[in-house]
Design an enzyme around this catalytic site. Structure first.
Site, short mmCIF file in Angstrom:
data_model
loop_
_atom_site.label_atom_id
_atom_site.label_comp_id
_atom_site.label_asym_id
_atom_site.label_seq_id
_atom_site.Cartn_x
_atom_site.Cartn_y
_atom_site.Cartn_z
N LYS A 267 -14.28 -24.36 57.28
CA LYS A 267 -14.90 -24.12 58.58
C LYS A 267 -15.97 -23.04 58.45
CE LYS A 267 -10.96 -25.11 61.62
NZ LYS A 267 -11.58 -26.18 62.41
N ARG A 341 -3.42 -34.00 62.28
CA ARG A 341 -2.90 -35.35 62.44
C ARG A 341 -2.03 -35.76 61.26
NH1 ARG A 341 -8.90 -37.49 63.08
NH2 ARG A 341 -9.03 -35.35 63.89
N1 BES Z 1 -7.46 -26.99 64.67
C1 BES Z 1 -8.66 -27.76 64.67
C2 BES Z 1 -9.11 -28.12 66.09
C3 BES Z 1 -9.65 -27.00 66.93
C4 BES Z 1 -10.91 -26.48 66.70
C5 BES Z 1 -8.91 -26.51 67.98
C6 BES Z 1 -11.40 -25.47 67.49
C7 BES Z 1 -9.41 -25.51 68.79
C8 BES Z 1 -10.65 -24.98 68.55
C9 BES Z 1 -8.44 -29.06 63.90
O1 BES Z 1 -7.62 -28.95 62.81
C10 BES Z 1 -9.80 -29.47 63.41
O2 BES Z 1 -10.35 -28.75 62.63
N2 BES Z 1 -10.28 -30.60 63.89
C11 BES Z 1 -11.57 -31.07 63.51
C12 BES Z 1 -11.48 -32.56 63.29
C13 BES Z 1 -12.70 -33.15 62.65
C14 BES Z 1 -12.84 -32.66 61.23
C15 BES Z 1 -12.57 -34.66 62.68
C16 BES Z 1 -12.54 -30.74 64.65
O3 BES Z 1 -12.15 -30.83 65.80
O4 BES Z 1 -13.66 -30.37 64.34
MN MN Z 2 -8.62 -28.31 61.08
#
Ligand code: BES
Ligand code: MN
Ligand code: ZN
Length: 490
Positions: A267, A341
């Site tokens: 990230k 997931r």
């Molecule tokens: N934990 C995150 C989702 C999230 C991001 C929750 C910011 C709250 C605030 C999750 O694991 C994630 O990173 N999801 C990705 C999925 C994508 C790579 C398909 C997302 O939402 O960007």
């Molecule tokens: Mn994630």
């Protein structure tokens, strides 16, 4: 904070608090008090006008039973919601603490405003939740919580409502207090130990599955995501069996990524610290299980919390990997940041296969897309069962923890098909990210009624979060009140 009831306003108190409707000239539930005070109250009523959330304090003359009187505005009667009393009680409680009082009293408004049981519950929840502060790591503490006297005609029903509301609020506070922990103080193993502690206290069965057994039993999602961290993954299972012997249980599943760096699909640095809250779904499940066991609800219920730390590193799983989930289905990893997931799929399949539940509800800070779709005050719902979702919607109307359903049709299921495996762990571009994540989860269960609650926007306070006294900065414990309401009304 101790809570008791008193049936009259004539008893000694440090602060006598009453609610006021907008532009009204009476304090709800306060009878004739004393001529001198009454004229001061009247002046104050004019000044504050009963505006929602406004507070005004009047000193009472020496020798009177109440040292001070507090008026708290509820706003217009037609704008009252199921949250108004909770919200305003929170403001009152915080004021009482600010004044460093040992005790304060709140007069329950008469039933033409809201029914008394609901008012009492909201007063207790609002006050208790609003006095929680995450100050574990600060030298300067919030200060001790004042005791609360609720002024209401005594009855068994009222005492019961107070007891229940206290337990519910404590469940929320427990969830917040572990969810707020920084990632170095809440690894999967530490989280498992918190679960063991509440289980022991409340006589629940608790089992924790560790890495070797997870590997042996085919939890391919949990072990893949967890392999990049030296803080090994855990699968936590809590059981409360107080229902009829042969009754199928309800299974609750909660995502607990104790820190989500994104893994190899790292990230960006900005706000990455907030990914300590990626364990909120699991914390919600633990808070619910704690409250359920304390309330001794006559049901069978299982809480399942897959917990991992998603880290990059030499051992980490990678984009391109193909893994085998607990269901037996394979998944192509195209982004290691879509980790939630994977661990949830394992936990959902495990829950369905080993407990044959009558319903499964899961909570997860699953997708940033949910924040884009619904913002930071409403959680997303995706489900395969209308009845279950309807029940949750009804609870949501009562607790005002808001939810909104998104559709899950075959077209969305098709969006996660992979060329080389049964599924891929992301959809197509950014389209419908919340639903494609849910589509992945849908593949983990056969036909059990299931509702997925994406709490990415609501699990902790973010820039656009509506300010509420009972949700100070940090984790909100979203879902605990919602599902406790659902379980109490089964
Ligand atoms: N934990 C995150 C989702 C999230 C991001 C929750 C910011 C709250 C605030 C999750 O694991 C994630 O990173 N999801 C990705 C999925 C994508 C790579 C398909 C997302 O939402 O960007
Ligand atoms: Mn994630
Ligand atoms: Zn995550």
């Amino acid at each position: 904070m101790k809570i008791k009831t008193e049936s009259s306003t004539k008893k000694k108190t440090h602060l006598l608090c009453g609610f006021v409707l907008e532009n009204s000239n009476t304090v709800l539930g306060l009878g004739k008090f004393d001529v001198k005070i009454t004229s001061a109250i009247n002046q104050s009523l004019k000044d504050m006008g009963g505006k929602f959330g406004k507070i005004s304090i009047i000193p009472a003359p020496k020798g009177k039973p109440a040292q001070r009187i507090l008026l708290a505005g509820l706003g217009k009667k037609e704008n009252l919601t199921k949250d108004t009393i909770r919200f305003v009680s929170g403001k009152i409680a915080q004021k009482a603490r600010e004044l460093k009082l040992k005790e304060f009293s709140i007069i329950v408004p008469p039933s033409f405003v809201t029914d008394q049981i609901s008012s009492v519950s909201q007063i207790v929840e609002g006050s208790k939740m609003s006095l929680y502060k995450f100050d574990k790591f600060k030298e300067e503490k919030a200060g001790s919580s004042p005791d609360l006297t609720i002024i209401v005609p005594k009855s068994n029903k009222i005492s019961q409502a107070i007891k229940t509301a206290e337990t519910v609020a404590e469940g929320v506070i427990f969830t917040k207090s572990i969810a707020n922990l920084p990632p170095n103080k809440c690894t999967p193993n530490m989280l498992a130990n918190f679960a063991k502690t509440i289980a022991k206290k409340n006589k629940m069965k608790c089992s924790v599955i560790s890495k070797p057994e997870l590997k042996r039993k085919g939890f391919g999602g949990i072990t893949a995501v967890g392999q990049g961290s030296k803080n090994e993954p855990k699968l936590i299972i809590l059981e409360h069996n107080h229902g009829p012997r042969n009754e199928k249980p309800i299974v609750l599943v909660g995502k607990a990524v104790t820190f989500d760096t994104g893994g190899i699909s790292l990230k960006p640095g900005e706000k990455m610290d907030e990914m300590k809250f990626d364990k909120c779904g699991g914390c919600t499940v633990l808070g619910i299980m704690k409250a359920v066991s304390e309330l001794k609800l006559p049901i069978n219920i299982v809480g399942i919390v897959p917990s991992v730390e998603n880290m990059p590193g030499g051992e980490a799983y990678r984009p391109g990997d193909i893994i085998k989930l607990y269901s037996g289905k394979t998944a192509e990893i195209l982004n290691t940041d879509a980790e939630g997931r994977l661990i949830l799929a394992d936990a959902l399949s495990y829950g369905e296969r080993n407990f044959s539940p009558k319903a499964i509800i899961d909570f997860a800070t699953l997708t940033g897309a949910c924040i884009i779709a619904l913002g930071t005050n409403v959680a997303g719902i995706v489900s395969n069962n209308e009845k279950l979702t309807k029940r949750i919607n009804e609870s949501s109307k009562r607790t005002l923890e808001e939810v909104w359903e998104l559709p899950l049709t075959q077209d969305f299921m098709d969006m996660i098909k992979s060329e080389v495996a049964d599924m891929k762990n992301i959809g197509i571009g950014r389209a419908a990210g919340t639903i494609t994540a849910a589509a992945f989860l849908r593949n983990a269960i056969e036909n059990t009624p299931w509702t997925h609650i994406d709490i990415a926007g609501v699990a902790w306070t973010q820039v656009a979060t509506k300010e509420k006294p009972y949700n100070p900065k940090g984790a909100t414990g979203f879902g605990v009140r919602l599902i406790l309401d659902y379980l109490q009304n089964l």
